[in-house]
Design a protein around this motif. Structure first.
Motif, PDB file in Angstrom:
ATOM      1  N   TYR A 275      47.347  36.388  40.965  1.00 30.69           N
ATOM      2  CA  TYR A 275      46.489  37.400  41.644  1.00 30.69           C
ATOM      3  C   TYR A 275      45.125  37.463  41.339  1.00 30.69           C
ATOM      4  O   TYR A 275      44.548  38.159  42.159  1.00 30.69           O
ATOM      5  CB  TYR A 275      47.100  38.758  40.943  1.00 30.69           C
ATOM      6  CG  TYR A 275      48.526  38.826  41.127  1.00 30.69           C
ATOM      7  CD1 TYR A 275      49.314  38.597  42.102  1.00 30.69           C
ATOM      8  CD2 TYR A 275      49.286  39.596  39.851  1.00 30.69           C
ATOM      9  CE1 TYR A 275      50.738  38.956  41.839  1.00 30.69           C
ATOM     10  CE2 TYR A 275      50.404  39.789  39.795  1.00 30.69           C
ATOM     11  CZ  TYR A 275      51.451  39.402  40.864  1.00 30.69           C
ATOM     12  OH  TYR A 275      52.658  39.622  40.863  1.00 30.69           O
TER      13      TYR A 275
ATOM     14  N   GLU B 127      41.056  36.866  41.267  1.00 36.66           N
ATOM     15  CA  GLU B 127      40.066  36.120  42.020  1.00 36.66           C
ATOM     16  C   GLU B 127      39.453  34.837  41.358  1.00 36.66           C
ATOM     17  O   GLU B 127      38.769  34.287  42.168  1.00 36.66           O
ATOM     18  CB  GLU B 127      39.005  37.235  42.410  1.00 36.66           C
ATOM     19  CG  GLU B 127      39.754  38.533  43.461  1.00 36.66           C
ATOM     20  CD  GLU B 127      38.743  39.319  43.975  1.00 36.66           C
ATOM     21  OE1 GLU B 127      38.258  38.897  45.101  1.00 36.66           O
ATOM     22  OE2 GLU B 127      38.292  40.283  43.133  1.00 36.66           O
TER      23      GLU B 127
ATOM     24  N   PHE C 270      42.069  44.405  41.272  1.00 37.38           N
ATOM     25  CA  PHE C 270      42.662  43.282  42.342  1.00 37.38           C
ATOM     26  C   PHE C 270      44.255  43.145  41.983  1.00 37.38           C
ATOM     27  O   PHE C 270      44.594  41.925  41.359  1.00 37.38           O
ATOM     28  CB  PHE C 270      41.671  42.143  42.216  1.00 37.38           C
ATOM     29  CG  PHE C 270      42.124  41.315  43.483  1.00 37.38           C
ATOM     30  CD1 PHE C 270      41.366  41.402  44.648  1.00 37.38           C
ATOM     31  CD2 PHE C 270      42.817  40.001  43.623  1.00 37.38           C
ATOM     32  CE1 PHE C 270      41.636  40.741  45.913  1.00 37.38           C
ATOM     33  CE2 PHE C 270      43.078  39.228  44.564  1.00 37.38           C
ATOM     34  CZ  PHE C 270      42.443  39.445  45.811  1.00 37.38           C
TER      35      PHE C 270
ATOM     36  N   ALA D 126      44.055  43.901  48.351  1.00 37.96           N
ATOM     37  CA  ALA D 126      44.524  42.611  47.503  1.00 37.96           C
ATOM     38  C   ALA D 126      45.860  42.298  47.945  1.00 37.96           C
ATOM     39  O   ALA D 126      46.374  41.244  48.095  1.00 37.96           O
ATOM     40  CB  ALA D 126      44.705  42.899  46.068  1.00 37.96           C
TER      41      ALA D 126
END
Length: 658
Positions: A58, A60, A95, A218
């Motif tokens: 997940y 970034e 996110f 997201a």
């Protein structure tokens, strides 16, 4: 101004240091210093928006994490660095896809984020051991991170906090540097313990609307950016600007509308996807719960979450300790305008007579910025370290270096994959504090969706697109006339007992091309079912006409294009048909599309879609198998068959899928 800075550095015997930074000194053999250090610890290094997450699936920042660790190792060897400041969005709680398991213990969540990024945490502790002061300023993606959790992981870290979920750090020899994340001034991201307090029965509801949108976005990204048609509520009555309350609500709605039409995850709008049991929330909410609609009394508000958000901004600013408050209208309009944060830096600090600040550093936007106001005052945005910086694709792994002393000298750099360091200040700088000139003369153009008056009912609206902001009024009038005629064309030829619901969708590509399509649903009295159709057109924002041709003209090798269709390289969907489609139907659809290539109308059935795709359509066989069929292919896959006119668009649209 850059020459004056260079002269000062030369006078300070830092020629070698500057040369290494400007040209890049690549050495991956070991953790060498980032530059040849001076004798005095007079440099403050600022990084932000690291966005390290709880799960690499997940997060970034995964690809850049080893480079971040390498950067921290080399920083430890750079002996003129006094402080390292992490300017917010360090540990990321936002996110996350909506399908991430619901949890109740935020402390444990952040501890899991720390454990998943232990290498980064270890090097930050080593930064402190090397003699560098480590400071953390809280951001919005980690606004619920409690001080004791971070202190347990990094015992000697200094934390700058003021209002809940916020902080500003003053530093430098004269406390002339102010560093904060910047979300304090963002309607979508500033802590909000006010708007949902009555709904939830407590004042712990710190998450702003941006948290919910971030989770939704997201999800869309992690699902591969699917294109799912969403039947979003439409506000048809635009309030007059003199009605400040409702016009502010409308602008808030417009921003959410624009992003919601582009980011379309697979989850249904009425599905309870936000299962919240943290930060004062204890319920499951749908996307529509916080999406603004026109209420029965004519006012605009979200039905459940963030009701009348425009009315709580003043109180939020007081709680959030904003030095110079502004209006909701100014704040919400500035949400997607990166220069808004530069203006806030000036109002809150650089031009505030109650502040004695020469340099302001913000994060938050992910867009690096360097503004020299020409009077010894500077604004810096240090950018981000995420893997794919879609807000500013030209740069990630950026950081600020501020040399403090009798004269404060800020700089902005990017850490490259080969270990070199590049000075990027000039490329992101404006003149004397002014915003950098727009790269595109059409940057001020805006689009609005309007509804034909006295037509249809709450379920059937004939909508059209209207453009504003073009420099040439004649071109704008011509364009709007053509857009309205195109969008409303089905109504002019409709039978008396047929009413259309028309929804226009558009993309701007190639700088000045407006690719528009309308999804039309015809309701005929006595008919067994409504009939769906689509129409597409290409307009020029430069001339205002339809003289841009059609997208079929952009394909050079039409035979190879036809073969891509027959080989099933295009995605396929049938309008109005749910569930899996039989393979024989797909094969028949591809064959029918290929056979239609030589028809006169084929060239008018292309459009640019979301996520960098080229789309086209053809009529379906019947209502059961789809009134029309949609096909799409990534534009990047068409480079080998594209004309010179399409190739630059392909290059530009590569960033849309990032």
């Amino acid at each position: 101004m850059r020459k004056r800075i260079l002269s000062f550095l030369l006078a300070s015997c830092m020629v070698l240091s500057l040369a290494l930074l400007a040209t890049g000194c690549s050495n991956k053999a070991g953790p060498l210093a980032l530059w040849d250090a001076g004798k005095k610890r007079d440099k403050i290094v600022v990084i932000s928006d690291l966005h390290i997450g709880i799960d690499d699936n997940y997060a970034e920042t995964v690809q850049n994490r080893p480079l971040l660790i390498e950067f921290l190792q080399r920083l430890q060897r750079t002996t003129d660095v006094r402080e390292l400041v992490i300017d917010g969005d360090f540990l990321d709680e936002w996110f996350l896809p909506v399908y991430y398991p619901s949890y109740t213990d935020e402390k444990q969540f952040y501890k899991a984020v720390i454990a998943n990024n232990q290498g980064v945490i270890d090097e930050l502790n080593n930064v402190i051991k090397s003699g560098i002061k480590l400071v953390y300023v809280i951001g919005n993606h980690d606004m619920t991170l409690e001080a004791d959790v971070l202190k347990e992981a990094i015992p000697k870290i200094v934390q700058a906090r003021d209002a809940e979920g916020l902080g500003t750090y003053y530093t430098g020899d004269r406390n002339e540097i102010a560093i904060e994340h910047g979300h304090r001034y963002d309607v979508f991201s500033a802590p909000d313990t006010v708007t949902n307090a009555k709904l939830c029965g407590n004042e712990d509801t710190i998450f702003p609307a941006g948290y919910f949108y971030a989770r939704y976005a997201a999800t869309w990204v992690l699902e591969g950016r699917p294109k799912v048609e969403k039947n979003l509520p439409v506000v048809t009555n635009v309030p007059d600007k003199t009605n400040v309350d409702q016009y502010g609500a409308y602008i808030y709605y417009s921003i959410l509308k624009n992003v919601s039409e582009r980011m379309t995850p697979n989850e249904n709008l009425d599905e309870k996807i936000f299962d919240m049991h943290i930060a004062g929330f204890d319920y499951a909410y749908t996307y529509l719960d916080f999406y603004p609609v026109q209420q029965a009394d004519g006012t605009i508000s979200a039905p459940v979450l963030f009701q009348n958000i425009q009315r709580t901004w003043d109180e939020r600013q007081k709680i959030n300790q904003v030095k110079v408050p502004n209006s909701f209208l100014e704040a919400v309009a500035g949400t997607l305008d990166w220069e808004y944060f530069f203006r806030q830096a000036k109002v809150q600090y650089l031009e505030n007579p109650n502040e004695n600040v020469d340099v302001v550093v913000f994060g938050h936007t992910h867009v690096p910025s360097y503004r020299d106001m020409g009077n010894g005052k500077y604004y810096i945005n240090e950018g981000t370290w995420i893997d794919h910086n879609t807000d500013y694709p030209e740069a990630t792994r950026t950081f600020a270096v501020i040399t403090t002393g009798e004269k404060t000298i800020p700089a902005l750099y990017m850490y490259n994959e080969d270990g070199s360091v590049t000075d990027i200040a000039a490329s992101v700088s404006g003149e004397k504090g002014e915003a950098a000139p727009a790269a595109n003369p059409l940057d001020n153009v805006s689009f609005d969706t309007k509804a034909l008056e006295n037509y249809g009912d709450t379920d059937t609206q004939a909508r059209y697109v209207e453009v504003s902001g073009l420099a040439d009024g004649g071109v704008q009038a011509k364009l709007n006339k053509g857009l309205k005629a195109f969008c409303l064309a089905p109504t002019s030829s409709a039978e008396k007992d047929t009413t259309y619901d028309i929804m226009p969708i558009f993309e701007v590509v190639g700088g000045d091309l407006l690719s528009i399509r309308t999804y039309n649903t015809a309701y005929t009295a006595g008919a067994a079912y409504p009939v769906n159709s689509i129409q597409t057109q290409l307009f020029s924002l430069t001339t205002g006409g339809q003289d841009a041709g059609n997208l079929w003209d952009f394909i050079k090798d039409k035979g190879a294009f036809k073969q891509l269709i027959l080989d099933g390289k295009f995605g396929f969907a049938a309008a109005g048909v749910d569930g899996a489609l039989p393979e024989e139907l797909k094969a028949a659809a591809y064959k029918k599309l290929a056979e239609s290539i030589d028809t006169p109308e084929f060239g008018m059935r292309f459009y640019f879609g979301d996520g960098g795709n080229l789309n086209l359509w053809c009529d379906g066989d019947n209502h059961a198998t789809g009134d029309y069929w949609l096909f799409d292919i990534p534009v990047m896959d068409l480079a080998s068959v594209a004309t010179d006119r399409l190739l630059p668009i392909i290059d530009a649209m590569k960033n849309l899928g990032n």
